[in-house]
Design an enzyme around this catalytic site. Structure first.
Site, PDB file in Angstrom:
ATOM      1  N   GLU A   1      -6.606   4.769   7.973  1.00 52.61           N
ATOM      2  CA  GLU A   1      -6.381   6.185   7.660  1.00 52.61           C
ATOM      3  C   GLU A   1      -7.609   6.792   6.971  1.00 52.61           C
ATOM      4  O   GLU A   1      -7.899   7.975   7.138  1.00 52.61           O
ATOM      5  CB  GLU A   1      -5.111   6.329   6.797  1.00 52.61           C
ATOM      6  CG  GLU A   1      -3.861   6.104   7.653  1.00 52.61           C
ATOM      7  CD  GLU A   1      -2.671   5.537   6.923  1.00 52.61           C
ATOM      8  OE1 GLU A   1      -2.634   5.573   5.684  1.00 52.61           O
ATOM      9  OE2 GLU A   1      -1.761   5.022   7.618  1.00 52.61           O
TER      10      GLU A   1
ATOM     11  N   GLU B   1      -5.180  -4.894  10.685  1.00 48.22           N
ATOM     12  CA  GLU B   1      -4.138  -3.895  10.886  1.00 48.22           C
ATOM     13  C   GLU B   1      -4.389  -3.144  12.192  1.00 48.22           C
ATOM     14  O   GLU B   1      -5.202  -2.206  12.226  1.00 48.22           O
ATOM     15  CB  GLU B   1      -4.138  -2.890   9.731  1.00 48.22           C
ATOM     16  CG  GLU B   1      -3.852  -3.509   8.381  1.00 48.22           C
ATOM     17  CD  GLU B   1      -3.267  -2.493   7.418  1.00 48.22           C
ATOM     18  OE1 GLU B   1      -2.157  -2.726   6.952  1.00 48.22           O
ATOM     19  OE2 GLU B   1      -3.917  -1.460   7.174  1.00 48.22           O
TER      20      GLU B   1
ATOM     21  N   LYS C   1       0.097   4.283  -0.247  1.00 50.45           N
ATOM     22  CA  LYS C   1      -0.508   5.479   0.363  1.00 50.45           C
ATOM     23  C   LYS C   1      -0.263   6.703  -0.540  1.00 50.45           C
ATOM     24  O   LYS C   1      -0.244   6.550  -1.760  1.00 50.45           O
ATOM     25  CB  LYS C   1       0.015   5.676   1.788  1.00 50.45           C
ATOM     26  CG  LYS C   1      -0.112   4.384   2.610  1.00 50.45           C
ATOM     27  CD  LYS C   1       0.132   4.560   4.067  1.00 50.45           C
ATOM     28  CE  LYS C   1      -0.036   3.212   4.777  1.00 50.45           C
ATOM     29  NZ  LYS C   1       0.065   3.312   6.229  1.00 50.45           N
TER      30      LYS C   1
ATOM     31  N   SER D   1       3.618  -2.273  10.214  1.00 52.70           N
ATOM     32  CA  SER D   1       5.068  -2.391  10.462  1.00 52.70           C
ATOM     33  C   SER D   1       5.659  -3.727  10.054  1.00 52.70           C
ATOM     34  O   SER D   1       6.561  -4.241  10.716  1.00 52.70           O
ATOM     35  CB  SER D   1       5.383  -2.068  11.929  1.00 52.70           C
ATOM     36  OG  SER D   1       5.041  -0.723  12.217  1.00 52.70           O
TER      37      SER D   1
ATOM     38  N   GLY E   1       2.814   2.117  10.752  1.00 53.47           N
ATOM     39  CA  GLY E   1       3.829   3.163  10.612  1.00 53.47           C
ATOM     40  C   GLY E   1       4.581   3.483  11.891  1.00 53.47           C
ATOM     41  O   GLY E   1       5.259   4.505  11.974  1.00 53.47           O
TER      42      GLY E   1
ATOM     43  N   ASN F   1       0.869  -1.178   0.000  1.00 51.09           N
ATOM     44  CA  ASN F   1       0.000   0.000   0.000  1.00 51.09           C
ATOM     45  C   ASN F   1       0.907   1.229   0.000  1.00 51.09           C
ATOM     46  O   ASN F   1       1.513   1.543   1.015  1.00 51.09           O
ATOM     47  CB  ASN F   1      -0.888  -0.047   1.260  1.00 51.09           C
ATOM     48  CG  ASN F   1      -1.669   1.230   1.474  1.00 51.09           C
ATOM     49  OD1 ASN F   1      -1.759   2.074   0.582  1.00 51.09           O
ATOM     50  ND2 ASN F   1      -2.247   1.377   2.657  1.00 51.09           N
TER      51      ASN F   1
ATOM     52  N   HIS G   1      -9.347   1.282   5.056  1.00 49.52           N
ATOM     53  CA  HIS G   1      -8.058   1.438   5.743  1.00 49.52           C
ATOM     54  C   HIS G   1      -8.255   2.386   6.926  1.00 49.52           C
ATOM     55  O   HIS G   1      -9.047   3.343   6.837  1.00 49.52           O
ATOM     56  CB  HIS G   1      -7.013   1.978   4.769  1.00 49.52           C
ATOM     57  CG  HIS G   1      -5.640   1.958   5.357  1.00 49.52           C
ATOM     58  ND1 HIS G   1      -5.206   2.913   6.242  1.00 49.52           N
ATOM     59  CD2 HIS G   1      -4.622   1.066   5.232  1.00 49.52           C
ATOM     60  CE1 HIS G   1      -3.965   2.615   6.618  1.00 49.52           C
ATOM     61  NE2 HIS G   1      -3.584   1.499   6.011  1.00 49.52           N
TER      62      HIS G   1
HETATM   63  P1  PGA Z   1       3.067   0.217   7.536  1.00 50.23           P
HETATM   64  O1  PGA Z   1       1.582   0.459   6.978  1.00 50.23           O
HETATM   65  O2  PGA Z   1       3.571  -1.063   6.936  1.00 50.23           O
HETATM   66  O3  PGA Z   1       3.844   1.419   7.056  1.00 50.23           O
HETATM   67  O4  PGA Z   1       2.975   0.125   9.018  1.00 50.23           O
HETATM   68  C1  PGA Z   1       0.689  -0.613   6.810  1.00 50.23           C
HETATM   69  C2  PGA Z   1      -0.613  -0.116   6.247  1.00 50.23           C
HETATM   70  O5  PGA Z   1      -1.094   0.941   6.684  1.00 50.23           O
HETATM   71  O6  PGA Z   1      -1.205  -0.755   5.355  1.00 50.23           O
END
Ligand code: PGA
Length: 257
Positions: free
Chosen positions: A105, A173, A18, A219, A179, A16, A103
């Site tokens: 976010e 997640e 983003k 992560s 992140g 992803n 997601h």
């Molecule tokens: P990350 O994000 O691997 O940077 O923690 C995962 C995601 O939000 O899909």
């Protein structure tokens, strides 16, 4: 664990991106395609979800490689007066096969509810895309001992009627792991994934529910990918930051080879 492994669905390693990536980032896609080039019959599916501006370009550039493409969001309706939004049909038309919906976010930045996420997953199905439905608890919810309850609510609220393994992937997640460099323990991941599997079997029937892929995200890096993939009912990874560089993403894919 033995029977679970035997029946395990084909893994999916999804990146992803983003809000990252410009035309020049095609070099990373090309580098990854180069690394996967001579690997016939990959034991896992490989997906990159770039920003919408790069979707058609990446879909075309990935042709002939095992890399599939997906979008990061879609509108619940098929067309209409929704300035700035993108429909599932447009995503399919751009050459993609998947779309991420719900997601954390999007749930946070755009106030998306489970009902909205479900409507988006339904739009994805109408367009013959596979929806990757994301669910996850916040740190406060985990600390309050509410993780499984929260995830059950999100799963049941977001899963469309008649969802099938062929058009639905679930991504667990934990919001606090995205992140941050922090991950749950393998015991915590195992508990959650077994719980999601049980709820899917209840909702879709034992046979169909067993086939739905359940990804872990938050992560994931080359250093922890193998440990996470070995957890029962972890059928792949949804990777943010570590999917942006071909070398890192290939390091994660390598755990599945
Ligand atoms: P990350 O994000 O691997 O940077 O923690 C995962 C995601 O939000 O899909």
């Amino acid at each position: 664990m033995g029977s679970e492994k035997k029946a395990a669905p084909k893994a999916l390693v999804a990146g992803n991106w983003k809000m990252n990536g410009l035309k020049t980032s095609g070099a990373e896609l090309a580098a990854l395609a180069g690394q996967l080039k001579d690997m016939a019959d990959l034991p896992c599916d490989v997906l990159i979800c770039p920003p919408a501006t790069l979707l058609a370009h990446f879909s075309e550039a990935a042709l002939g490689s095992p890399i599939q493409t997906g979008a990061q969001d879609c509108h619940p309706e098929d067309s209409g007066a929704h300035t700035g939004d993108i429909s599932a049909e447009m995503i399919k038309d751009a050459g993609a096969e998947y779309v991420i919906v719900g997601h954390s976010e999007r749930r946070t930045d755009h106030g998306e509810t489970d009902a909205v996420v479900k409507a988006k997953a339904e739009a994805a199905r109408r367009a013959r895309l596979t929806a990757i439905i994301c669910i996850g608890e916040t740190e406060a919810e985990r600390d309050a001992g509410k993780t499984l309850e929260i995830l059950t609510g999100q799963l049941e609220g977001s899963l469309p009627e008649g969802a099938k393994a062929a058009n639905t992937v679930i991504a667990y997640e934990p919001v606090w792991a995205i992140g941050t460099g922090r991950t749950p323990t393998t015991e915590q991941v195992a508990e959650v994934h077994a719980h999601i599997r049980a709820r899917l079997e209840k909702a879709l029937g034992a046979e169909e529910g067993a086939k739905v892929r359940i990804l872990y995200g938050g992560s994931v890096k080359p250093a922890n990918a193998a440990e996470l993939m070995a957890v029962p009912h972890v059928n792949g990874a949804l990777v943010g930051g570590a999917s942006l560089k071909a070398a890192d993403f290939f390091g994660i894919i390598s755990a599945y080879l």
